[in-house]
Structures are given as C-alpha cells and as structure tokens.
Design a protein around this motif. Sequence first.
Motif, PDB file in Angstrom:
ATOM      1  N   LEU A 277     -39.720 -25.780   8.691  1.00 31.71           N
ATOM      2  CA  LEU A 277     -40.812 -24.987   8.683  1.00 31.71           C
ATOM      3  C   LEU A 277     -41.497 -24.803  10.149  1.00 31.71           C
ATOM      4  O   LEU A 277     -41.522 -23.799  10.488  1.00 31.71           O
ATOM      5  CB  LEU A 277     -42.201 -25.432   7.803  1.00 31.71           C
ATOM      6  CG  LEU A 277     -41.697 -25.229   6.168  1.00 31.71           C
ATOM      7  CD1 LEU A 277     -42.769 -25.754   5.444  1.00 31.71           C
ATOM      8  CD2 LEU A 277     -41.369 -23.913   5.988  1.00 31.71           C
TER       9      LEU A 277
ATOM     10  N   LEU B 107     -39.246 -22.729  12.290  1.00 33.91           N
ATOM     11  CA  LEU B 107     -39.422 -21.570  12.105  1.00 33.91           C
ATOM     12  C   LEU B 107     -40.793 -20.853  12.527  1.00 33.91           C
ATOM     13  O   LEU B 107     -41.457 -19.989  12.016  1.00 33.91           O
ATOM     14  CB  LEU B 107     -39.154 -21.081  10.435  1.00 33.91           C
ATOM     15  CG  LEU B 107     -37.798 -21.455  10.050  1.00 33.91           C
ATOM     16  CD1 LEU B 107     -37.469 -20.974   8.618  1.00 33.91           C
ATOM     17  CD2 LEU B 107     -36.641 -19.952  10.724  1.00 33.91           C
TER      18      LEU B 107
ATOM     19  N   VAL C 188     -39.515 -19.281   2.556  1.00 36.86           N
ATOM     20  CA  VAL C 188     -38.502 -18.791   3.758  1.00 36.86           C
ATOM     21  C   VAL C 188     -38.017 -17.612   3.766  1.00 36.86           C
ATOM     22  O   VAL C 188     -38.006 -16.651   4.425  1.00 36.86           O
ATOM     23  CB  VAL C 188     -37.474 -19.984   4.222  1.00 36.86           C
ATOM     24  CG1 VAL C 188     -36.578 -19.472   5.291  1.00 36.86           C
ATOM     25  CG2 VAL C 188     -38.100 -21.361   4.420  1.00 36.86           C
ATOM     26  N   HIS C 189     -37.398 -17.313   2.312  1.00 33.89           N
ATOM     27  CA  HIS C 189     -36.677 -16.054   2.123  1.00 33.89           C
ATOM     28  C   HIS C 189     -37.480 -14.775   2.103  1.00 33.89           C
ATOM     29  O   HIS C 189     -37.111 -13.822   2.853  1.00 33.89           O
ATOM     30  CB  HIS C 189     -35.826 -16.047   0.879  1.00 33.89           C
ATOM     31  CG  HIS C 189     -35.057 -15.099   0.618  1.00 33.89           C
ATOM     32  ND1 HIS C 189     -35.467 -13.840   0.020  1.00 33.89           N
ATOM     33  CD2 HIS C 189     -33.700 -14.854   0.581  1.00 33.89           C
ATOM     34  CE1 HIS C 189     -34.549 -13.032  -0.055  1.00 33.89           C
ATOM     35  NE2 HIS C 189     -33.462 -13.531   0.117  1.00 33.89           N
TER      36      HIS C 189
ATOM     37  N   LEU D  15     -41.070 -15.751   5.701  1.00 32.71           N
ATOM     38  CA  LEU D  15     -40.848 -15.770   6.985  1.00 32.71           C
ATOM     39  C   LEU D  15     -39.339 -14.909   7.106  1.00 32.71           C
ATOM     40  O   LEU D  15     -39.200 -14.553   8.316  1.00 32.71           O
ATOM     41  CB  LEU D  15     -40.245 -17.328   7.186  1.00 32.71           C
ATOM     42  CG  LEU D  15     -41.419 -18.445   6.947  1.00 32.71           C
ATOM     43  CD1 LEU D  15     -40.981 -19.861   7.117  1.00 32.71           C
ATOM     44  CD2 LEU D  15     -42.571 -18.063   7.703  1.00 32.71           C
TER      45      LEU D  15
ATOM     46  N   LEU E  69     -30.047 -17.511   2.239  1.00 32.77           N
ATOM     47  CA  LEU E  69     -30.378 -18.437   3.298  1.00 32.77           C
ATOM     48  C   LEU E  69     -29.189 -19.407   3.853  1.00 32.77           C
ATOM     49  O   LEU E  69     -29.249 -19.524   4.815  1.00 32.77           O
ATOM     50  CB  LEU E  69     -31.627 -19.435   2.741  1.00 32.77           C
ATOM     51  CG  LEU E  69     -33.043 -18.742   2.601  1.00 32.77           C
ATOM     52  CD1 LEU E  69     -33.861 -19.890   2.172  1.00 32.77           C
ATOM     53  CD2 LEU E  69     -33.308 -17.748   3.818  1.00 32.77           C
TER      54      LEU E  69
END
Lengths: 440, 238
Positions: B26, B29, B103-104, B107, B151
């Motif tokens: 995290l 990113l 994330v997918h 982000l 991912l």
Amino acid sequence: MSTQHSKKAAAFLKNQEYTAWHDATFWGVRVGRDNMAMGLEEWEQLRQKASEIKLHTLSHLDKYLEQFAGNAAKNGVKVHWAADADEFNSIVLDILTGSGVKKMVKSKSMLTEECGMNPYLEAHGIEVVETDLGERILQLKGQAPSHIVMPAIHLSHHDVGELFEQKGISEGKGNHDPTYLTYRARLSLRKEFLSAGAGMTGANFGIASTGEIVVCTNEGNADMSTSIPKLQISAIGLEKIIPDYDSLAVFQRMLCRSGTGQPTTSYTSFFRKARCADGEFHIILVDNGRTQWLQNPAHWELLKCIRCGSCMNTCPVYRRSGGYSYSYFIPGPIGINLGMLRSPEEHQGNLSACTLCGSCQCVCPVKIDLADQIYAWRQEWPAAGKKLICSVMNAVYKNEGIYRNFTGIAHLANILPAPWLPFYLRFPRKPFHSLAHDEL
Amino acid sequence: MKVGLFIPCYVDAAFPEVGVASLRLLRYLGVDVDYPEGQTCCGQPMANAGYEKDAEPLIHKFGGLFAGYDYVVAPSVSCTAFIRMNYPRHKCRVNAVDIVEFVHDVLRPAGPLGRFPHKVSLHNSCHGVRELGLSSPSEQNIPQFNKIRDLLSLVEGIQVLEPERKDECCGFGGLFSIEESAVSRQMGCDKIRRHAATGAEFVTGPDSACLMQLSAAARRLGIDMGFKHVVEILAAGL
Ligand code: SF4
C-alpha cells in the motif's frame, strides 16, 4: 465436536476408491450442467426470471391453487386436498380400494417418498411397483434414494447385475452389461404395466391456467404407467403450481439442463384428463407443512425449489459424503434446509455439512440463497458443542489486553503436540501488531 | 482518502509477513495507511459457527475502531466478505474492501509491481469469488474475469496457472474443519493435488486460512509446494 452428519461422512470416506468415484461422478454432472448453462446466452436472465415467477406464484398461491383446481375439475379430474402425509396416504388408499385395485405402477415422486406412501399401501395389501429404473432398483434392494434426480447412482452396474440375478430378472449369471440389464428390467416392467390396475405419477409442475400436470422423465415410464391402467393418480406438492405455459417454458429450459446436463428430458408429458371415457384421473394436492413454511419470513423462499438436484452435484461436501450421510430424505444443500423446515430437532445434525462456499446458490436455477439460509439456521439453532469455543474466542477478542497477551505468547504453544496444536500451525515469535510499529 | 488497515486475528498471530507485505504494498502505491491499535477480530469465526449474536460486542467494537475511514482494507477475503454481508444488519457501517479489490479497483496501478520469477497456481477462495466478486464464478454464465490474475500479471517473471475445478472449495470453512474434520481433510487433499498437477512451485491466494488448509494437506501427502498470500507476491522485492 462431531455431528450426525460428520460421523456418517467419516464412515463414508473410509472407502477412498468409492469416494473418488462418487466425487468424480457428480462433478461430471456439474460439468455437463455448466456446458448447458454456458451454451445459453440468456442463462442468468432465465435464472432471474425463474426466481421471479416462483416468488410471484408463491406469494399468490391461494389464487393459483384455486385456478388450478378449478380448471382441473372442468377437465373432469377429481381433485383432492391432503393436509398432511397421513391424509394423503389414506386418500390414495381410498381411491385404490374404491376401484378394487391390487397393484399400482408408479413413476418417480419424491413426494410419495416424503409421505411414506409405499410402505403404507403395502401394509394395506396393495402392491406398488416403481417404474423409474433407479427407483425400481432401490425398491428391489430395499433402499431409499441417495439423490433426488439420480436415486440409485450410488450403485454400480455390478451391484445391479447381482440384484437382478437374485430377483430372477436376469437370465443366468455374470452378465452385468448395462444395456443387457436395462433390457431385462424393461421386460420385467412390461408385465407390471400390463397387469396394474392403477398408474401414479408425481409432478414437476402444475399449470394453473389449464389444470394440467407436467411430468419430466427420461425413460417414458410416466407415460407407460398412465397409458395402460384406466385409473390415474397424480400427487403434487402445493408449491409446484406455476401460472401458465409461458412460465413453464422458462422452467422447462432450466430443469434438465441444471439437473442432468441435457438440453431437455426425453419426455415432457402433459396430463389433462382421464385417458378414456371410462377412466378416472385424480389429482391430490398435498400440503404436508408447506403452507406453514410459506409463513416463515426467513425461509419461505426455499419453496421455490424445482428439485433439479444441481445444488447436490456441485456441493463439495455432498460429493464427499454421499446422500445417506444426511438425516433427511433429501440430501445436499436443499435437503439440509428442507430438513430444518420439517423438524429442526431431528435434522440440525446436518447443519455442519456446509463450508459456506456458496457454490449451490450460484448454480440454483431459481436462485435460492441456500448457503445464506444455512448460515441463518445456524444462528437459529446454534450447536451446543461450539458454544464453549465461541465464548472463549469472544472473550479474548473483546479485550485487546488479553488478546495481546495471547498472541504475544502464542509461539510458546509451538511445542504442543497435536491435537492441542495442529501440526500445520506454528506461531512466529512476533505477531504483526508488534512488527507494525517498526514498519510504520 | 482515509485508509485503515485491518489485519485479521489469525493473520496477526500466525502470518505476520502477510500484514507486513500489505503495508509495504500500500505504501509503495502511495497510500498513507493507518493501522488502528486495538483491533482483534471481525467476529466471523463465531458467527459462521452460529453465534453471530454473541459476537455483536465485537462487531460494534470493530465498527467504532474503524469509523471514519473511507476504506478498511484487509488481506483476507473471508473477513472482508463477512463484514460486508453481515455488518449492515447490526447497523454498523464499515466500508470493508479486500486488498486485491482495493488495489485493482481503486488504486489501479498500471506499472510493474514486485518480482517473483516462479510458476504459481492460483487459489480462488470461495468468498472472494462468490461474495466479493474477485473473479467470475465458474457456475455463472457471465463474462470471464479475474482481478487477482490481473494484478499478478503486473509482477515480473511470474507464470500464473489455475488448477482444474478452479474455484472449488478447499474445505477449511472455519469451525467446519474441526466439526467435519474428515470431509475437510478430504477436500484439502483433493484441492492440493489439483494445484500440484499444474506443475507450479507455489500456491497463491487471497486468504491465509485457505493457504493454511492447503499447506496442511500438502504435508500430509508429501507434496512439496510453497504457499504465498497474493500480497506477498505483489510486494515481493518492493
Ligand atoms: S435448491 Fe435449487 S439447485 Fe437445489 S434442487 Fe432446488 S432448484 Fe435445484
């Protein structure tokens, strides 16, 4: 911590070769179902539609039942209402004795299984002959179905071959070829069809707008059972009524695709009136708990079920524990649920048979949320055996001081032998919350 | 965007490296992530066993701790799914997202993530598939997708395989594994054999509980494979 189901499942699993075969066989049916489902672009829309039709019909059931019964009566059918299994059985007996019938042939019906009709009639001197091949095999063997669509699938052709030799259905010994066995069964059933005084069917659907009974079979035995005797009886659960042909078109496309992976059953038979002028056709509408279940706000949607059996085929627990590991006569996800509707006291021992993986509710053609329902039953009937462990966990998790102490010293538990600590679980010296400070 | 990290009890105690990898990923990113102190368990194990009511204080404790976060991110699909499906019934509003989803979907990194030059077999955990929608369930006729695979394709050197019966349950199921130990063990063994049959060196998945079940089965059968949570691979070398 073991349950009624887990004990039987453990015994089932002792035969590893059989377990592997059982799992692979039902997975094969699931794959067949997938091929069918993926072949229809509108599959998910059909599921939605099927669910909505059922929800609508069940919430207007009084109206559709009256319409069905009215139309059936107009067709000259004698309509009976049975409040429970006992009443159902005695109605059947009265009809048969009234016509002096000594032998009845019947096609597959889980409802008669539910009501225990065969033993009842036999105790009253009436011979009942099952004509679905799987059901016939079980009847000769004195067993109950292990699956609702493929009742005798747990038996191999050798089992059947030996049974047919014992019962004099086969000629000679040692021929266990399935085609031969089917041929011999057919010859022996022919005699039964010709000598029976009455024919009975179950029902996959009852069409309110026409008063018809619809029966889906692959063997044509429902037609044989009703084409020769002059007296026909059809037994139907109240929840099987659907509004009209348009709704039937939706279910007919889904039932067999879901259940056996075929685009349709070989026979979809419609029964509207007695087949000849001096014949009789009786329809018995059976409640046996259904109107009460309909009033259960948490679980009434279980009545949407069209008994396709696909939730069993996909269930990873059913495939590895077999139909007889469940205490209710219907196994698998729908059986766990229907057993709880029938008698929670008797059938709560099946609630453990679910990992909550949710595959059943993704295959169900009428979108019953089977796993969520099992989760809900677990809340309503919490297993006493799990109370202690849950209380301890709650106490630890509620208090972060205790939690920290526990997790901080968890690694000391690594020296414990199984079963105190499962061999695959080893705790690190520092839990994450101690490491987090260095990271942040 | 306020993001809180939830590291479920069993990850905290038994798989701290998954928590560390989550934090690293995290932050790599660019997310300024909080780790609220005093977190323990979301209540799932007790609730799945039939004691959701008794877990209510825990649910409210969790809700209080994570109030005010736009996203509560966790590296566990079953805990995330439990919170999302059941907390609303207790009037507890927590926007729980699994780290793969976060994330997918939120982000959306375009660039490369970690480096993991190995063959891995992807374990699609049930609650990720059927409750969170991380991938298209094999039962449904909908367009195929898999967010975990998407991912992992950003990881350098990796080769991702899927076992036959790609989303059949591993048989863990919380207290199911104790109550129905025989079936659970059988499911675990069947599943790990299929993972091994892909020829992969590692099994990866979005839930450490499934991975623990599979590693137990691997040891029973003498199958030599490694087990890595998806975040450990996404964050490998970052
Ligand atoms: S619950 Fe659904 S999947 Fe199971 S038998 Fe009934 S209709 Fe078929």
